[in-house]
Design an enzyme around this catalytic site. Structure first.
Site, PDB file in Angstrom:
ATOM      1  CB  CYS A   1      29.600  28.138  49.311  1.00  0.00           C
ATOM      2  SG  CYS A   1      30.873  29.143  48.536  1.00  0.00           S
TER       3      CYS A   1
ATOM      4  CE1 TYR B   1      35.544  28.632  48.244  1.00  0.00           C
ATOM      5  CE2 TYR B   1      36.658  28.655  46.121  1.00  0.00           C
ATOM      6  CZ  TYR B   1      35.514  28.804  46.877  1.00  0.00           C
ATOM      7  OH  TYR B   1      34.336  29.140  46.273  1.00  0.00           O
TER       8      TYR B   1
ATOM      9  CG  HIS C   1      35.784  40.761  36.649  1.00  0.00           C
ATOM     10  ND1 HIS C   1      35.572  39.473  36.241  1.00  0.00           N
ATOM     11  CD2 HIS C   1      36.923  40.738  37.376  1.00  0.00           C
ATOM     12  CE1 HIS C   1      36.545  38.701  36.698  1.00  0.00           C
ATOM     13  NE2 HIS C   1      37.377  39.439  37.404  1.00  0.00           N
TER      14      HIS C   1
ATOM     15  NE  ARG D   1      31.357  30.428  44.332  1.00  0.00           N
ATOM     16  CZ  ARG D   1      32.049  31.306  43.631  1.00  0.00           C
ATOM     17  NH1 ARG D   1      31.688  31.589  42.400  1.00  0.00           N
ATOM     18  NH2 ARG D   1      33.083  31.909  44.166  1.00  0.00           N
TER      19      ARG D   1
ATOM     20  CG  HIS E   1      42.637  38.129  39.879  1.00  0.00           C
ATOM     21  ND1 HIS E   1      42.580  37.077  38.998  1.00  0.00           N
ATOM     22  CD2 HIS E   1      41.444  38.767  39.809  1.00  0.00           C
ATOM     23  CE1 HIS E   1      41.408  37.098  38.401  1.00  0.00           C
ATOM     24  NE2 HIS E   1      40.702  38.111  38.866  1.00  0.00           N
TER      25      HIS E   1
HETATM   26  C1  HEM Z   1      42.495  44.301  36.519  1.00  0.00           C
HETATM   27  C2  HEM Z   1      41.763  43.268  36.165  1.00  0.00           C
HETATM   28  C3  HEM Z   1      40.962  42.454  37.137  1.00  0.00           C
HETATM   29  C4  HEM Z   1      40.494  42.782  38.374  1.00  0.00           C
HETATM   30  C5  HEM Z   1      40.641  44.112  39.110  1.00  0.00           C
HETATM   31  C6  HEM Z   1      39.804  41.616  38.881  1.00  0.00           C
HETATM   32  C7  HEM Z   1      39.214  41.532  40.132  1.00  0.00           C
HETATM   33  C8  HEM Z   1      38.530  40.442  40.603  1.00  0.00           C
HETATM   34  C9  HEM Z   1      37.841  40.373  41.873  1.00  0.00           C
HETATM   35  C10 HEM Z   1      37.762  41.498  42.915  1.00  0.00           C
HETATM   36  C11 HEM Z   1      37.279  39.148  41.967  1.00  0.00           C
HETATM   37  C12 HEM Z   1      36.408  38.622  43.118  1.00  0.00           C
HETATM   38  C13 HEM Z   1      35.012  38.905  42.678  1.00  0.00           C
HETATM   39  C14 HEM Z   1      33.939  38.182  43.400  1.00  0.00           C
HETATM   40  O1  HEM Z   1      34.086  36.961  43.663  1.00  0.00           O
HETATM   41  O2  HEM Z   1      32.916  38.817  43.643  1.00  0.00           O
HETATM   42  C15 HEM Z   1      37.630  38.428  40.764  1.00  0.00           C
HETATM   43  C16 HEM Z   1      37.248  37.128  40.505  1.00  0.00           C
HETATM   44  C17 HEM Z   1      37.539  36.455  39.333  1.00  0.00           C
HETATM   45  N1  HEM Z   1      38.252  36.923  38.265  1.00  0.00           N
HETATM   46 FE1  HEM Z   1      39.050  38.771  38.097  1.00  0.00          FE
HETATM   47  N2  HEM Z   1      39.863  40.619  37.950  1.00  0.00           N
HETATM   48  C18 HEM Z   1      40.565  41.097  36.855  1.00  0.00           C
HETATM   49  C19 HEM Z   1      40.843  40.432  35.683  1.00  0.00           C
HETATM   50  C20 HEM Z   1      40.405  39.149  35.379  1.00  0.00           C
HETATM   51  C21 HEM Z   1      40.608  38.484  34.122  1.00  0.00           C
HETATM   52  C22 HEM Z   1      41.330  39.071  32.927  1.00  0.00           C
HETATM   53  C23 HEM Z   1      40.026  37.238  34.234  1.00  0.00           C
HETATM   54  C24 HEM Z   1      39.934  36.119  33.229  1.00  0.00           C
HETATM   55  C25 HEM Z   1      40.679  35.906  32.209  1.00  0.00           C
HETATM   56  C26 HEM Z   1      39.491  37.136  35.555  1.00  0.00           C
HETATM   57  C27 HEM Z   1      38.863  36.020  36.062  1.00  0.00           C
HETATM   58  C28 HEM Z   1      38.268  35.935  37.304  1.00  0.00           C
HETATM   59  C29 HEM Z   1      37.567  34.778  37.781  1.00  0.00           C
HETATM   60  C30 HEM Z   1      37.376  33.459  37.048  1.00  0.00           C
HETATM   61  C31 HEM Z   1      37.101  35.102  39.049  1.00  0.00           C
HETATM   62  C32 HEM Z   1      36.256  34.221  39.964  1.00  0.00           C
HETATM   63  C33 HEM Z   1      37.054  33.553  41.008  1.00  0.00           C
HETATM   64  C34 HEM Z   1      36.133  32.829  41.974  1.00  0.00           C
HETATM   65  O3  HEM Z   1      34.916  33.099  41.944  1.00  0.00           O
HETATM   66  O4  HEM Z   1      36.633  32.017  42.719  1.00  0.00           O
HETATM   67  N3  HEM Z   1      39.732  38.315  36.224  1.00  0.00           N
HETATM   68  N4  HEM Z   1      38.370  39.227  39.962  1.00  0.00           N
HETATM   69  N1  LIG Z   2      33.527  22.317  38.052  1.00  0.00           N
HETATM   70  C1  LIG Z   2      33.094  23.091  39.065  1.00  0.00           C
HETATM   71  N2  LIG Z   2      32.900  22.532  40.270  1.00  0.00           N
HETATM   72  C2  LIG Z   2      32.479  23.290  41.303  1.00  0.00           C
HETATM   73  C3  LIG Z   2      32.278  24.674  41.141  1.00  0.00           C
HETATM   74  C4  LIG Z   2      32.459  25.235  39.844  1.00  0.00           C
HETATM   75  O1  LIG Z   2      32.255  26.429  39.605  1.00  0.00           O
HETATM   76  N3  LIG Z   2      32.879  24.408  38.831  1.00  0.00           N
HETATM   77  N4  LIG Z   2      31.925  25.429  42.241  1.00  0.00           N
HETATM   78  C5  LIG Z   2      32.330  24.878  43.542  1.00  0.00           C
HETATM   79  C6  LIG Z   2      31.852  25.616  44.677  1.00  0.00           C
HETATM   80  S1  LIG Z   2      32.761  26.973  45.123  1.00  0.00           S
HETATM   81  C7  LIG Z   2      30.814  25.174  45.434  1.00  0.00           C
HETATM   82  S2  LIG Z   2      30.383  25.978  46.851  1.00  0.00           S
HETATM   83  C8  LIG Z   2      30.004  24.016  45.015  1.00  0.00           C
HETATM   84  C9  LIG Z   2      28.585  24.466  44.716  1.00  0.00           C
HETATM   85  O2  LIG Z   2      27.783  23.377  44.364  1.00  0.00           O
HETATM   86  P1  LIG Z   2      26.297  23.586  43.871  1.00  0.00           P
HETATM   87  O3  LIG Z   2      26.278  24.649  42.799  1.00  0.00           O
HETATM   88  O4  LIG Z   2      25.828  22.255  43.379  1.00  0.00           O
HETATM   89  O5  LIG Z   2      25.509  24.045  45.059  1.00  0.00           O
HETATM   90  O6  LIG Z   2      30.505  23.379  43.845  1.00  0.00           O
HETATM   91  C10 LIG Z   2      31.904  23.428  43.685  1.00  0.00           C
HETATM   92  N5  LIG Z   2      32.274  22.690  42.500  1.00  0.00           N
HETATM   93 MO   LIG Z   3      32.071  27.687  47.132  1.00  0.00          MO
END
Ligand code: HEM
Ligand SMILES: Nc1nc2c(c(=O)[nH]1)N[C@H]1C(S)=C(S)[C@@H](COP(=O)(O)O)O[C@H]1N2
Ligand SMILES: [Mo]
Length: 501
Positions: free
Chosen positions: A209, A344, A90, A164, A65
């Site tokens: 990013c 990351y 999602h 972001r 995930h």
């Molecule tokens: C079967 C269930 C789930 C699937 C298939 C799934 C799938 C994914 C995928 C593919 C991403 C990447 C999406 C992207 O960045 O475009 C993602 C990101 C994320 N998911 Fe899920 N997810 C699931 C459940 C959950 C749940 C239950 C939560 C929260 C309680 C959650 C929280 C997040 C968060 C916070 C991210 C962002 C991570 C980031 O941007 O670095 N997910 N998920």
């Molecule tokens: N607390 C917090 N810090 C964060 C993030 C966030 O979502 N929450 N995103 C990070 C990511 S992935 C990037 S690329 C940069 C984006 O900064 P900006 O939105 O000011 O361009 O902040 C970083 N710091």
């Molecule tokens: Mo990022």
């Protein structure tokens, strides 16, 4: 079902799983109750979730995930909808149909349509944003600078910065806000007023990013995450206090840090996003890690971390934690998806199945690699005879490494020319925290073919080079794409304009 293909690819999940699902659906759909599902909330007992009327076994997906194990486990035995109403990235076809659907094991016999109806929108108080940005997502906000604006200003205006966010923008009561600095059982708390009283330092630093240029990788094979083009990068002048001085004031001198075996420093935002960097970066006299409260002369905007953000110059975006709430001195790296899991980490280009590697063996991305991009190709008409093709772009490298050279080709790499380095080319040696702009003018008489296959590549002060082949930059999570940037252009005979292909 083609579960294996599904889980380990996060890509290339295809027809087989879809077909077998339909076959399975028509044959014998199993029925479960909410009560039964609720018992499956751990890896041992399998992790089941519901989404609308259906039940899914997501056990095998958990470690892959992108949002981390802890987050997805929150929904174990429960319904996904309340969580996905917060993390709305999602709610797209790829996740629902390609990842979730093949994990279906049955449906609910006691399905209630209204059970999880969520009336409050956690994004309701997100700030207003500039319509000229290119929005990939609003919940949370992921928006980039369209490439034709990137070079308008060497210092990116605040409302033109890429955004972001991983979560809703936190609402902060500045009078109550305190930054906590934690070491073992001690907590030192500082208000913004107290922080501002320390010696103020200004610093120009670019942030990029780790996912910038992911869309380029997706052309080769699917990756996971926001499909950034080249604009998840911006530059600002930050005003704040050096973290080294804050630590010194609290008695954390270099000696004390050594004596106490402090190796890492963790940053955590109010939104729960956290990451860490090696302590060396902070205590180094030329590390320039800053606690910033102003951006380009204004109070830090809400989207960019109001009231306080850490600037870790030369390091990947995620280390520059916004809405900074907690700093922790530790002998270990931070936990969580942005440090220890795949969010990351730079996975090798030949790994398509995460089962083949141990993630703990792969260090998280810290300093960013050498990067350069073409932002525009224009026709300059000085007079009827004096016409030029003007190619412009930016180059940037992590770790304070400045740009030695940018090479440009218009014939797909057969011949090369040196671009002229512009703003940013005079930064201090190994303290070049900001990007460098470049341009190249070619007289139209030197252009032999109508079709221009433009490439740029940069060399930094350590003579690091960019990979020529995108295949070698590709990775399953779509990070660090710094392969040669290419744009195909066509000179139109009649209008003499340029059409990018
Ligand atoms: C079967 C269930 C789930 C699937 C298939 C799934 C799938 C994914 C995928 C593919 C991403 C990447 C999406 C992207 O960045 O475009 C993602 C990101 C994320 N998911 Fe899920 N997810 C699931 C459940 C959950 C749940 C239950 C939560 C929260 C309680 C959650 C929280 C997040 C968060 C916070 C991210 C962002 C991570 C980031 O941007 O670095 N997910 N998920
Ligand atoms: N607390 C917090 N810090 C964060 C993030 C966030 O979502 N929450 N995103 C990070 C990511 S992935 C990037 S690329 C940069 C984006 O900064 P900006 O939105 O000011 O361009 O902040 C970083 N710091
Ligand atoms: Mo990022």
């Amino acid at each position: 079902m083609a579960i294996k293909k599904l889980i380990f690819g996060l890509s290339g999940i295809g027809l087989t799983s879809g077909l077998s699902y339909y076959f399975f659906k028509n044959k014998n759909e199993k029925k479960f109750t909410y009560e039964e599902v609720s018992k499956h909330n751990s890896i041992d007992k399998k992790v089941w979730v519901t989404y609308k009327k259906d039940v899914y076994d997501i056990t095998k997906f958990i470690q892959y995930h992108p949002g981390g194990k802890d987050k997805i486990m929150l929904a174990g035995g429960k319904d996904l909808e309340p969580y996905w109403n917060i993390y709305r990235q999602h709610l797209n076809d790829n996740i629902i149909n390609t990842i979730l659907l093949p994990l279906k094991i049955g449906s609910l016999s006691d399905y209630e349509h209204n059970k999880y109806l969520n009336t409050t929108d956690p994004y309701i108080s997100d700030p207003k944003r500039n319509d000229l940005l290119k929005f990939h997502n609003l919940t949370p906000c992921n928006s980039e600078v369209p490439s034709n604006y990137l070079l308008d200003n060497w210092i990116t205006p605040n409302d033109f910065w890429y955004i972001r966010n991983h979560n809703p923008v936190p609402i902060v009561d500045i009078d109550k806000f305190k930054l906590n600095i934690n070491f073992q059982k001690n907590i030192f708390s500082l208000s913004i007023k107290e922080i501002k009283k320390l010696k103020n330092t200004k610093l120009i630093s670019t942030i990029q990013c780790g996912g910038n240029r992911r869309s380029g990788l997706n052309k080769l094979d699917k990756t996971s995450g926001t499909t950034w083009d080249i604009g998840a990068i911006s530059n600002a002048e930050w005003n704040g206090v050096l973290l080294k001085e804050v630590l010194n004031n609290l008695g954390f001198t270099s000696e004390k840090i050594n004596d106490n075996n402090i190796k890492h420093i963790h940053f955590e935002g109010i939104d729960g996003v956290k990451s860490s960097i090696p302590i060396e970066k902070v205590i180094n006299n030329r590390g320039d890690v800053l606690l910033a409260f102003e951006m380009n002369g204004d109070t830090l905007p809400e989207d960019h971390g109001f009231p306080l953000r850490v600037i870790v110059p030369g390091h990947v975006g995620i280390r520059n934690i916004k809405w900074l709430k907690n700093i922790t001195l530790s002998d270990k790296e931070a936990d969580g998806p942005w440090q220890k899991e795949i969010a990351y980490k730079g996975i090798p280009h030949y790994i398509k199945n995460l089962n083949e590697i141990n993630l703990d063996d792969i260090p998280p991305i810290q300093e960013t690699p050498i990067q350069s991009c073409i932002t525009d190709i224009n026709l300059l008409e000085i007079s009827d005879k004096d016409k030029y093709i003007e190619i412009r772009g930016f180059a940037y490298s992590g770790g304070g490494r400045g740009i030695n050279r940018v090479d440009v080709s218009i014939d797909d790499g057969k011949t090369w020319r040196i671009a002229e380095l512009k703003e940013g080319s005079n930064q201090e040696y190994n303290r070049a925290w900001a990007w460098t702009f470049w341009e190249l003018k070619i007289h139209i008489t030197e252009i032999k073919k109508k079709r221009l296959k433009v490439i740029c590549k940069a060399i930094d002060s350590s003579y690091n080079i960019q990979p020529d082949k995108i295949e070698h930059a590709w990775n399953i999570r779509g990070l660090n794409n710094n392969s040669w940037h290419r744009i195909d252009s066509h000179i139109n005979d009649k209008t003499f304009g340029l059409k990018h292909i």
